[in-house]
Design an enzyme around this catalytic site. Structure first.
Site, PDB file in Angstrom:
ATOM      1  N   HIS A 353       0.806  -1.223   0.000  1.00 19.68           N
ATOM      2  CA  HIS A 353       0.000   0.000   0.000  1.00 19.68           C
ATOM      3  C   HIS A 353       0.840   1.274   0.000  1.00 19.68           C
ATOM      4  CE1 HIS A 353      -4.131  -1.497   0.536  1.00 19.68           C
ATOM      5  NE2 HIS A 353      -3.609  -2.448   1.281  1.00 19.68           N
ATOM      6  N   LYS A 533      -8.839  13.125   4.750  1.00 18.07           N
ATOM      7  CA  LYS A 533      -7.918  11.999   4.716  1.00 18.07           C
ATOM      8  C   LYS A 533      -6.909  12.175   5.857  1.00 18.07           C
ATOM      9  CE  LYS A 533      -7.143  13.014   0.417  1.00 18.07           C
ATOM     10  NZ  LYS A 533      -7.277  11.812  -0.359  1.00 18.07           N
ATOM     11  N   ARG A 534      -6.129  11.162   6.077  1.00 16.11           N
ATOM     12  CA  ARG A 534      -5.063  11.254   7.078  1.00 16.11           C
ATOM     13  C   ARG A 534      -4.189  12.470   6.794  1.00 16.11           C
ATOM     14  NH1 ARG A 534      -0.074   8.354   6.782  1.00 16.11           N
ATOM     15  NH2 ARG A 534      -0.947   7.298   4.965  1.00 16.11           N
ATOM     16  N   LYS A 539       0.147  14.107   1.360  1.00 11.51           N
ATOM     17  CA  LYS A 539      -1.236  14.348   0.953  1.00 11.51           C
ATOM     18  C   LYS A 539      -1.514  15.843   0.752  1.00 11.51           C
ATOM     19  CE  LYS A 539      -2.840  10.069   3.137  1.00 11.51           C
ATOM     20  NZ  LYS A 539      -3.358   9.321   1.971  1.00 11.51           N
ATOM     21  N   THR A 641      -9.043   5.670  -1.887  1.00  8.91           N
ATOM     22  CA  THR A 641     -10.413   5.219  -2.109  1.00  8.91           C
ATOM     23  C   THR A 641     -11.397   6.361  -1.866  1.00  8.91           C
ATOM     24  OG1 THR A 641     -10.514   4.345   0.161  1.00  8.91           O
ATOM     25  CG2 THR A 641     -10.012   2.780  -1.611  1.00  8.91           C
ATOM     26  N   LYS A 645     -15.038   7.397  -3.795  1.00 14.98           N
ATOM     27  CA  LYS A 645     -16.309   7.692  -3.120  1.00 14.98           C
ATOM     28  C   LYS A 645     -16.863   9.034  -3.571  1.00 14.98           C
ATOM     29  CE  LYS A 645     -14.489   5.094   0.761  1.00 14.98           C
ATOM     30  NZ  LYS A 645     -13.589   5.243   1.905  1.00 14.98           N
TER      31      LYS A 645
END
Length: 795
Positions: A353, A533-534, A539, A641, A645
């Site tokens: 991952h 998100k985290r 990110k 993911t 969504k």
């Protein structure tokens, strides 16, 4: 499908039965909590029969089973999901009306199960639901965390972590299986007895099974999520207690409680590293002991293990499964090492991952040898076997520089290794496992992630689900590719208007709920721009908030300009020891406090950061999003993911060519996706260029102005952000500065596109219509065919 779906009257009577006989309450004294448990037990009763029959069918037919090992299963609330998959929405609503109950109040009373952190755990939960929907026999194996990761709140804009308390009340979905308990050892020593290794652990705990049935769509099959709770082998050292040494007497219980108390303990200390390794082995050993027990009961001959069991390691956390399976096969069952190695490799598979080498766990050899001495021996044997059977370079191997490289161990012990998006899989071959890929061509395959449409559309967005049912029928719920039938309707003004009304209703719901609770009066006609998100540097939440600062300054400079109102919403947690990510959270909250209270600009720009982002909050945020922020540095995100969504719920994406963004853009059409930023190859070159950050900042007036505003203290004490500013100016490994101008310009394209509502709604409709590929059903079918060699089973 339930053979005889219960009527509303039958459901009402069963709820009242459980209120009396399970809760011990009369209706006139019952609280919302009592009613929620009574409803949950009623639904659980309907699942239990299917669950038992599914297990029996798999056993009787000698079916091959999937065993999915994961440190996280972010399952969220269960009640509404179970009602929907059992197709009980209408009779349950009627039953609750008969009882004078508010359905939403009942559902909101359920706590989120604190069993994960982010995408890894939510993916595992989607997979479990799809496995059941496809009638693929499976067990999910995880840890029953007492406090999960943590509950997040903000004080002075800064993240504060407190324990989750979801297990302070009964968890109605689980069945405690006392007979499925296993001893898990640590430390101690190894000796040779009659030529065989015998490990004598110095510490041990009992792993006890807590089973939750996972029902599939239509209620025709249920699999098992088996979570391990740690319990002491000795309840209390009574001799030490009576001698007055009360603390030492409770050490066995303290060790056990610690193992299943918190997800991802801080591993910046030696004690934290030891606890994390123990947790991973606790999960893995209990699971493998359970798998072998069940296999031997049903089949007997260990040579059949790869034909009857497929084990999937969700990331490197359970990578100790290779040595542990060999240990069980050799030390407990007497197989020679070579045979045990071959059986283990044919049974185990590994999902990678991450492309970030620091996230591929490494343990020092002294820690591994101290905590798991027998496994250290076996790891050395595996490494020697790999060296002897391949022509590998000297720098390749599990043991390097006094470290055990768990990613390499997982790869070498796996039959198949898979990436989770097309781009990620190719990068896995070219970067982190390039040498091993050359030695084992064909071992790496791709399985692009997906999400379950039952939870992430039918449950989370009932208005859109109803519109889809009315337009193309409800078959999309089990076959998401049927969304393609929606594409011709994107040109229909009536459909686009209906779609816009659904989106606006979701935005009103969010405005009146989550946002109102923060004191924000959000205009539902503004762009709802969401990044959840985290919190991590790659990110790039920092890029998002710097763009907000630059936009705020432009609006201030021209308050009468033609600005498109926007509400920026952030959500996510930073690891407790990740101080730089926590600094970004602090900055977002400080910027929000200034901008939201600015009378000049607040009608055009607002920023919201609701604390303690979880699955239930995602179910409110994602359906309300107009714009999905998927802005990670290209080449760093494996898949994502959340991006799927948002697309499924009609949000347009602003994003880089990273992870599954690449496939989303290809499928929805480049004209329906707001692309910006460097490619993975360009990003790698840019990051290697000395002075790239400072050069990019000097070229960007907007970014330079935003950074100066922070340094001047316009958003709170400037010294709070000196390290963050220094890193952005002089290091910037994730290329915030290099991508800033393109990101800012792309956001202005978003503004312009949003003003044309008909065009925007058409793009949203096409995003939905072309999102069918991103179903976790499709992903699981790929695993079943390409990796596990497993077939569905009929009851």
């Amino acid at each position: 499908m339930l053979k005889t779906p219960p009527t509303a009257l039958a459901l009402r009577d069963q709820i009242l039965h459980h209120l009396t006989h399970s809760q011990g309450r009369g209706a006139e004294f019952a609280t919302t909590f009592d009613w929620r448990l009574a409803v949950s037990y009623t639904v659980r009763d309907l699942i239990a029969g299917t669950w038992v029959n599914a297990f029996r069918a798999a056993r009787d037919q000698g079916a091959k089973r999937v065993c999915y090992l994961s440190m996280e299963f972010l399952i969220g609330r269960i009640l509404d999901d179970a009602i929907i998959n059992l197709r009980l929405e209408k009779p349950m609503d009627e039953a609750l009306r008969m009882l004078g109950l508010d359905r939403q109040e009942i559902l909101d009373n359920e706590p989120d199960a604190a069993l994960g952190n982010g995408g890894l755990g939510r993916l595992a939960a989607c997979f479990m639901e799809s496995l059941s929907s496809l009638q693929c026999p499976a067990f999910g194996y995880g840890i029953r965390y007492e406090h999960g990761l943590f509950r997040q709140r903000f004080e002075g804009g800064q993240q504060v972590e407190t324990p989750e308390d979801w297990l302070n009340q009964p968890h109605p979905w689980e069945f405690v299986k006392l007979d499925y308990s296993y001893t898990v050892g640590f430390k101690g020593h190894v000796e040779k007895v009659d030529g065989r290794a015998v490990w004598h652990p110095g510490e041990s705990v009992i792993a006890r099974a807590y089973d939750t049935p996972v029902i599939g769509w239509g209620g025709g099959w249920a699999n098992t999520l088996r979570l391990w709770g740690a319990h002491p082998t000795t309840l209390l050292d009574l001799h030490r207690f009576n001698a007055g040494d009360h603390t030492a007497a409770a050490e066995p219980e303290a060790l056990a409680r610690t193992l299943s108390r918190v997800l991802y303990p801080d591993d910046t200390t030696d004690a934290g590293k030891e606890l994390r390794l123990k947790q991973e082995y606790f999960l893995t050993s209990a699971s493998l002991q359970d798998i072998l027990r069940r296999f031997l009961q049903e089949h007997g001959d260990l040579r059949l293990l790869p034909d009857k069991v497929a084990m999937q390691l969700n990331d490197t956390h359970p990578a100790i499964a290779g040595p542990e399976l060999i240990r069980l096969l050799t030390d407990d069952h007497g197989l020679p090492f070579e045979q045990a190695h071959e059986l283990a490799q044919r049974t185990l598979n590994y999902t990678n991952h991450t492309l970030m080498p620091e996230a591929l766990e490494r343990w020092s050899t002294w820690l591994m040898g101290g905590v798991l001495p027998r496994h250290m021996q076996i790891i050395q044997m595996i490494d020697d076997h790999h060296r002897a059977t391949t022509n590998r370079p000297s720098h390749v191997g599990i043991l390097q520089q006094d470290q055990v490289r768990m990613g390499d161990l997982a790869f070498i012990m796996a039959g198949k290794v898979n990436g989770v998006s097309a781009l990620h899989t190719e990068l896995v071959k070219d970067t982190v496992f390039a040498d091993l890929h050359r030695l084992h061509p064909g071992r790496i395959v791709n399985q692009t992630n997906g999400v379950t449409p039952r939870r992430w559309l039918r449950m989370a967005n009932p208005g859109l689900a109803q519109l889809l049912d009315d337009t193309i029928g409800e078959g999309w719920t089990a076959d998401l590719d049927q969304l393609r039938a929606l594409e011709p309707h994107a040109g229909d003004a009536g459909f686009r208007e209906a779609l816009g009304q659904v989106k606006r209703a979701n935005k009103v719901w969010l405005s009146n709920g989550v946002l109102a609770n923060l004191g924000i009066k959000a205009d539902p006609d503004a762009i709802f721009d969401i990044q959840v998100k985290r919190i991590h540097e790659y990110k790039r939440q920092l890029l998002n908030i710097l763009e907000a600062i630059a936009l705020w300054k432009r609006i201030h400079d021209d308050p009468n300009g033609d600005w498109t109102p926007r509400v920026k919403i952030f959500g996510g947690k930073a690891a407790p020891a990740y101080w730089l990510a926590k600094s970004v959270i602090h900055l977002i909250n400080d910027v929000a406090a200034t901008i939201n209270n600015d009378p000049v600009t607040s009608r055009f720009l607002q920023i919201a950061y609701p604390p303690n982002y979880n699955v239930s909050m995602a179910e409110d945020l994602i359906p309300a999003a107009d714009l999905s922020e998927q802005i990670s540095t290209a080449g760093k995100e494996a898949s994502g993911t959340g991006n799927m969504k948002f697309t499924l719920n009609g949000a347009l994406t602003v994003g880089t060519l990273d992870g599954a963004n690449v496939e989303i853009r290809e499928l929805v059409g480049s004209e329906n996706f707001f692309l910006f930023g460097l490619t993975a190859e360009e990003a790698a070159r840019e990051a290697a260029t000395p002075g790239h950050a400072r050069a990019a900042i000097e070229k960007s007036g907007d970014l330079r102005a935003a950074l100066h505003l922070i340094a001047e203290g316009r958003f709170g004490r400037a010294d709070s952000y000196y390290t963050l500013l220094d890193r952005t100016w002089n290091d910037d490994p994730f290329l915030v500065a290099s991508d800033f101008d393109d990101y800012f310009a792309t956001q202005r394209r978003v503004d312009a596109a949003y003003r044309d509502s008909a065009s925007w709604d058409r793009m949203a409709a096409l995003n939905i219509a072309r999102a069918g590929f991103f179903s976790s059903d499709r992903t699981i079918r790929g695993y079943m065919t390409d990796i596990w060699n497993v077939r569905p089973v009929a009851i």
